[in-house]
Design a protein around this motif. Sequence first.
Motif, PDB file in Angstrom:
ATOM      1  N   ILE A 133       0.827  -1.217   0.000  1.00  0.00           N
ATOM      2  CA  ILE A 133       0.000   0.000   0.000  1.00  0.00           C
ATOM      3  C   ILE A 133       0.858   1.261   0.000  1.00  0.00           C
ATOM      4  O   ILE A 133       0.327   2.366  -0.031  1.00  0.00           O
ATOM      5  CB  ILE A 133      -1.005   0.039   1.166  1.00  0.00           C
ATOM      6  CG1 ILE A 133      -0.308   0.042   2.531  1.00  0.00           C
ATOM      7  CG2 ILE A 133      -1.998  -1.112   1.064  1.00  0.00           C
ATOM      8  CD1 ILE A 133      -1.207   0.568   3.641  1.00  0.00           C
ATOM      9  N   TYR A 136       6.543   2.429   3.012  1.00  0.00           N
ATOM     10  CA  TYR A 136       6.877   2.607   4.423  1.00  0.00           C
ATOM     11  C   TYR A 136       6.729   1.242   5.061  1.00  0.00           C
ATOM     12  O   TYR A 136       6.081   0.360   4.497  1.00  0.00           O
ATOM     13  CB  TYR A 136       5.946   3.620   5.101  1.00  0.00           C
ATOM     14  CG  TYR A 136       4.536   3.568   4.583  1.00  0.00           C
ATOM     15  CD1 TYR A 136       4.095   4.460   3.613  1.00  0.00           C
ATOM     16  CD2 TYR A 136       3.649   2.580   5.029  1.00  0.00           C
ATOM     17  CE1 TYR A 136       2.815   4.391   3.113  1.00  0.00           C
ATOM     18  CE2 TYR A 136       2.363   2.503   4.537  1.00  0.00           C
ATOM     19  CZ  TYR A 136       1.951   3.420   3.579  1.00  0.00           C
ATOM     20  OH  TYR A 136       0.692   3.340   3.067  1.00  0.00           O
ATOM     21  N   LEU A 138       5.431  -1.204   7.978  1.00  0.00           N
ATOM     22  CA  LEU A 138       4.487  -1.399   9.078  1.00  0.00           C
ATOM     23  C   LEU A 138       4.905  -2.639   9.856  1.00  0.00           C
ATOM     24  O   LEU A 138       5.818  -3.354   9.461  1.00  0.00           O
ATOM     25  CB  LEU A 138       3.076  -1.553   8.518  1.00  0.00           C
ATOM     26  CG  LEU A 138       2.586  -0.362   7.688  1.00  0.00           C
ATOM     27  CD1 LEU A 138       1.297  -0.688   6.964  1.00  0.00           C
ATOM     28  CD2 LEU A 138       2.415   0.860   8.572  1.00  0.00           C
TER      29      LEU A 138
HETATM   30  N1  4GY Z   1       3.849  -1.031   3.240  1.00  0.00           N
HETATM   31  N2  4GY Z   1       2.230  -2.397   2.233  1.00  0.00           N
HETATM   32  C1  4GY Z   1       3.237  -3.284   3.943  1.00  0.00           C
HETATM   33  C2  4GY Z   1       4.133  -3.466   5.075  1.00  0.00           C
HETATM   34  C3  4GY Z   1       4.976  -4.962   6.763  1.00  0.00           C
HETATM   35  C4  4GY Z   1       4.644  -8.719   6.730  1.00  0.00           C
HETATM   36  C5  4GY Z   1       5.504  -7.988   8.895  1.00  0.00           C
HETATM   37  C6  4GY Z   1       3.159  -2.159   3.150  1.00  0.00           C
HETATM   38  O1  4GY Z   1       1.762  -3.605   2.434  1.00  0.00           O
HETATM   39  N3  4GY Z   1       2.358  -4.153   3.473  1.00  0.00           N
HETATM   40  O2  4GY Z   1       4.838  -2.566   5.473  1.00  0.00           O
HETATM   41  N4  4GY Z   1       4.128  -4.668   5.648  1.00  0.00           N
HETATM   42  C7  4GY Z   1       4.727  -6.326   7.276  1.00  0.00           C
HETATM   43  C8  4GY Z   1       4.798  -7.346   6.185  1.00  0.00           C
HETATM   44  C9  4GY Z   1       5.603  -8.996   7.826  1.00  0.00           C
HETATM   45  C10 4GY Z   1       5.710  -6.606   8.356  1.00  0.00           C
END
Ligand code: 4GY
Length: 252
Positions: A133, A136, A138
Motif C-alpha cells: 500500500i 513505508y 508497518l
Molecule cells: N507497506 N504495504 C506493507 C508493510 C509490513 C509482513 C511484517 C506495506 O503492504 N504491506 O509494510 N508490511 C509487514 C509485512 C511482515 C511486516
Amino acid sequence: MQIEVVTLFPPMITGALRFGVVGRAIESGRLAVGTEDPRDHTRDVHRTVDDRPYGGGPGMVLKPEPMLAAIRAAAARLPEGSLRVCLSAQGERFTQARARELAALAGLMLVAGRYEGMDERVIELGIDREISIGDYVLSGGELPALALIDAVARLLPGVLGDERSSEFDSFSQGLLDWPHYTRPEVFEGLEVPKVLLSGNHADIERWRLAQAVRRTWQRRPDLVLGQVLPPEAQRLLNELRAAEADGDDDRG
Ligand code: 4GY
C-alpha cells in the motif's frame, strides 16, 4: 464478494470492519469477510507460529506449516480460483486501478504477515500476488489488508448510494479532489467561494474541475504527466502550464 483474511489477529480485522460504508456493505450482504488464524493450525502446546531465521540475524520468521495450512483452510471457503494476495512492502503498488480489478473478483484471500515476514516457500506455494500500500514499513499486514478491503468494498455494486457514486470520485478521473464547503457561509472570517452559492450548476461543475486540475498539478504533477485526461481537464491543465511558462507562478 467474499474475502478471507489470514491473520494472527482476527479481531483487528473484524473490529475495524464494523463501521461506516464497509460495515453497511457487510450488513447488507454485498460483502462477506472471514478470518483464519494460523495459530489454530499449530500442533505444539505453545501454539508456535514463529521461528529463528536461517542465516541468522534479528527477528523471527513465520513458520511455513501453520501459514500454509491456514491459507488452505481459507481457500476452502472461497470460490475456486480466487486470488490469493499477500500484503508486503515488496509488492506491486496498490492503486485505484488495482482496487477496480480486485472488486471484479468473486473471491479474494488476503494474507497478513507479522514479525520479519513469511517463509519465502509459503509465498511460492500459496500466494498469487504481493501488494504494497506504500513505501513505508508497518509491523504487520493487517492495516494494509484493511485499507485494501475498504477501497474495494466501496466499488462493489450498491455499496455507495446513487448520490455518492464511486465513478464521481476524483481519483476515478485521475485527479485529486476539489475543495468542499458546508454551512456556515462565513466561518472564522473565511468565505465559501461565491460560485458555490450561485445555483449555476454548469459554473459550479467547471469551477470544481478547475480546482481539481490545479491542485493535482500543484501537489501531484506525476498524476497528470503522461496521462490521458478528459478533454476539459486537459484544456485546463494546458492553460495552467502556459501561465507558468509566461512566468506567472501564482500558486493560489
Ligand atoms: N507497506 N504495504 C506493507 C508493510 C509490513 C509482513 C511484517 C506495506 O503492504 N504491506 O509494510 N508490511 C509487514 C509485512 C511482515 C511486516
